[in-house]
Design an enzyme around this catalytic site. Structure first.
Site, short mmCIF file in Angstrom:
data_model
loop_
_atom_site.label_atom_id
_atom_site.label_comp_id
_atom_site.label_asym_id
_atom_site.label_seq_id
_atom_site.Cartn_x
_atom_site.Cartn_y
_atom_site.Cartn_z
N LYS A 3 37.41 48.30 40.36
CA LYS A 3 36.51 47.25 39.87
C LYS A 3 35.56 46.78 40.95
CE LYS A 3 38.88 43.38 38.92
NZ LYS A 3 39.95 42.30 38.86
N SER A 49 40.08 40.31 34.28
CA SER A 49 38.80 40.63 34.85
C SER A 49 38.62 42.13 35.12
CB SER A 49 38.60 39.87 36.16
OG SER A 49 39.54 40.27 37.12
N SER A 87 44.59 39.71 34.99
CA SER A 87 43.38 40.54 35.08
C SER A 87 43.63 42.04 35.07
CB SER A 87 42.57 40.19 36.32
OG SER A 87 41.91 38.97 36.13
#
Ligand SMILES: *[C@@H]1O[C@H](CO)[C@@H](O)[C@H](O)[C@H]1NC(C)=O
Ligand SMILES: *[C@@H]1O[C@H](CO)[C@@H](O)[C@H](O)[C@H]1NC(C)=O
Length: 528
Positions: free
Chosen positions: A133, A208, A232
């Protein structure tokens, strides 16, 4: 049999608020249904079957020269180019560098410098492409964390985990999308836009590590790395029908992740971990990521499922959350039944009543001296935030609406260091003790990852607190693996999380492997 652990009364005001929110959420859902109608784009099918294999299998094929690393990197590039216009999960590539590293990997295999056994030991993921990410540092790539103020920030050094994985031969091919500052469970920001769920593009991917969850579901890379301070890794793994593991606290280094945890406590909440289509990949990846801390996890010790103590809880009944979807409860019942029939274990239903307080415990213990707004805007005073909200409404703010609302709310509620803060720290300690006592050194808890299937885009605004199913586990520092259990009637992934006591990650991972075999695991999006 059902044990109830302590009784926590909920105030009248909260009960009323709970009802009011349910009504608002139902009305909002009605309008979203009308709005989205039958909209939704379909993904093209996966062309290269190699992308469907576990990472360990791909690695073996590369070592044994059944396939080259270049071929597999090229297959990932093709797949990413095929799907990204539909789901928007991938935000930055290093394809040229990755192909160069792939050629080097192939050269190392061909040279015969190391035999396959040596390669398996010293470079277990040689030539295997992966993604992470956009908040975990990869040298030479951006590290924006979805914050417009950081849109030009380039990482100078790899994060610890990235360094370790590359050292074992894995090849990083690029970055995936995140929410603004990684602090919301819908993946959307004003640099890269919104990521869409591959099972139905009208729905969210979670956050996330939402871009990463989506990337794994569409098979655009062979494995992924996410991070998790409130769910997340596990929420996006769940919404995208893949596996995700949040390790025990203080095992995997968080160095190189932005925002960096500011205290020991927050460092212990945050876990960087693997996200994969196949449960077999989680353990070997965790082993590498943990480095020398791996010895604390005894990953090589065999797990006897027959001897496991299995507990399950269907719901936390926390105020302001949605009731758990009957399809999720149904899936959990099937897991209980399966473990009972196949392994003769006697799963026990429990009700840890303190879990009702998941929301205030997480929010209070997440408080820090610096306000949330500090990280996403030039000035974080209340008046600046209000001005920015106005700009957002007329469509000219770099900040997301939810980012600004979060910044505003950070001024209310429990304040860092206050008596109330201490009260909730104590509640956290008590709950940790409850979990430790129940789980012991051989127990797992089956628990929903989330109470609903993936909501529509923007719908989390009226379902904000549903994330507490995952978040409370961060406060307790426990390891937890999200396991996919098929698709709902609407074609959206469902699943559960498997939680164990500190440093008993191997129990979660062993159960995940069992359930992958028994329930089919990841399902290619658009196939059913
Ligand atoms: C996606 O969701 C919409 C709205 O709920 C629905 O009408 C549509 O049939 C779904 N698409 C697929 C592929 O399931
Ligand atoms: C091992 O754990 C310690 C404590 O959390 C951490 O500081 C260190 O970076 C970890 N080592 C690795 C290799 O991740």
């Amino acid at each position: 049999m059902c044990s109830k652990i302590t009784n926590t009364p909920i105030g009248l005001k909260l009960r009323v608020l709970h009802r009011v929110r349910l009504v608002i959420a139902a009305i909002v859902r009605f309008f979203f249904c009308l709005y989205y109608g039958t909209e939704g784009k379909k993904l093209p099918p996966i062309q290269d079957d190699i992308l469907k294999l576990p990472a360990v299998e791909v690695a073996r094929k590369i070592r044994q020269m059944e396939i080259s690393s270049v071929e597999i990197v090229e297959a990932c590039i093709r797949r990413i180019k095929d799907v990204n216009s539909v789901v928007n999960c991938f935000v930055e590539d290093r394809f040229t560098m990755a192909l160069k590293e792939a050629r080097e990997a192939d050269e190392l295999v061909r040279s015969g410098q190391m035999n396959t056994k040596q390669l398996a030991q010293e470079k277990p993921f040689l030539g295997v492409p992966f993604t992470t990410k956009d908040c975990i540092a990869v040298k030479g790539l951006h590290q924006t964390s979805g914050v417009v103020l950081r849109k030009d920030f380039i990482a100078e050094e790899d994060a610890d985990v990235i360094k370790r994985l590359r050292d074992k031969g894995a090849i990083i091919i690029g970055l995936t999308n995140v929410p603004e500052l990684c602090m919301w469970w819908e993946t959307h920001n004003h640099i890269h836009g919104r990521t869409k769920n591959p099972y139905n593009t009208t729905r969210i991917v979670g956050g996330s590590s939402g871009g990463e969850g989506c990337m794994q579901a569409v098979a655009g890379s062979i494995f992924g790395i996410g991070s998790d301070i409130g769910g997340s890794i596990r929420m996006p793994a769940y919404f995208n029908g893949i596996f995700g593991h949040k390790p025990s606290r203080n095992i995997v280094s968080n160095k190189g992740q932005y925002p960096a945890p500011k205290s020991e406590l927050h460092n212990s909440f945050l876990g960087i971990g693997p996200m994969t289509r196949h449960a077999v990949d989680l353990e070997p990846l965790l082993e590498i990521m943990a480095g020398e801390n791996c010895t604390k996890l005894n990953l090589n010790q065999k797990v006897d499922i027959e001897k496991l103590k299995v507990f399950y809880q269907y719901s936390n009944e926390a105020p302001l959350t949605d009731p758990v979807d009957p399809e999720i409860i149904g899936a959990m019942k099937k897991v209980v039944e399966f473990l009972h029939v196949k392994y003769k274990v006697q799963p026990e239903e429990i009700k840890i009543d303190q879990l009702k307080k998941s929301v205030p415990i997480w929010f209070a213990t997440m408080k820090q001296e610096k306000k949330f707004g500090h990280f996403i805007m030039e000035s974080d005073s209340v008046s600046s935030i209000l001005k920015e909200i106005f700009k957002n409404i007329i469509g000219c703010s770099g900040n997301t609406f939810i980012g600004l609302i979060t910044a505003l709310f950070d001024y209310s509620g429990t304040q860092f260091g206050s008596e109330k803060y201490k009260h909730f720290l104590k509640k956290r300690d008590d709950l940790e003790k409850t979990f430790k006592d129940i789980l012991g050194d051989n127990g797992v808890l089956l628990y929903p990852t989330h109470p609903t299937t993936a909501p529509y885009h923007n719908e989390p605004l009226v379902k904000a607190m549903n994330f507490c199913y995952t978040a409370i586990i961060n406060c307790l520092g426990l390891p937890s693996t999200t396991v996919p259990l098929g698709l709902s009637k609407e074609g959206l992934p469902i699943g559960i999380q498997v939680i164990a006591n500190h440093n008993n990650d191997r129990l979660c991972l062993a159960v995940a492997k069992e359930l992958d075999n028994a329930f089919g695991g990841w399902i290619e999006p658009g196939k059913i």
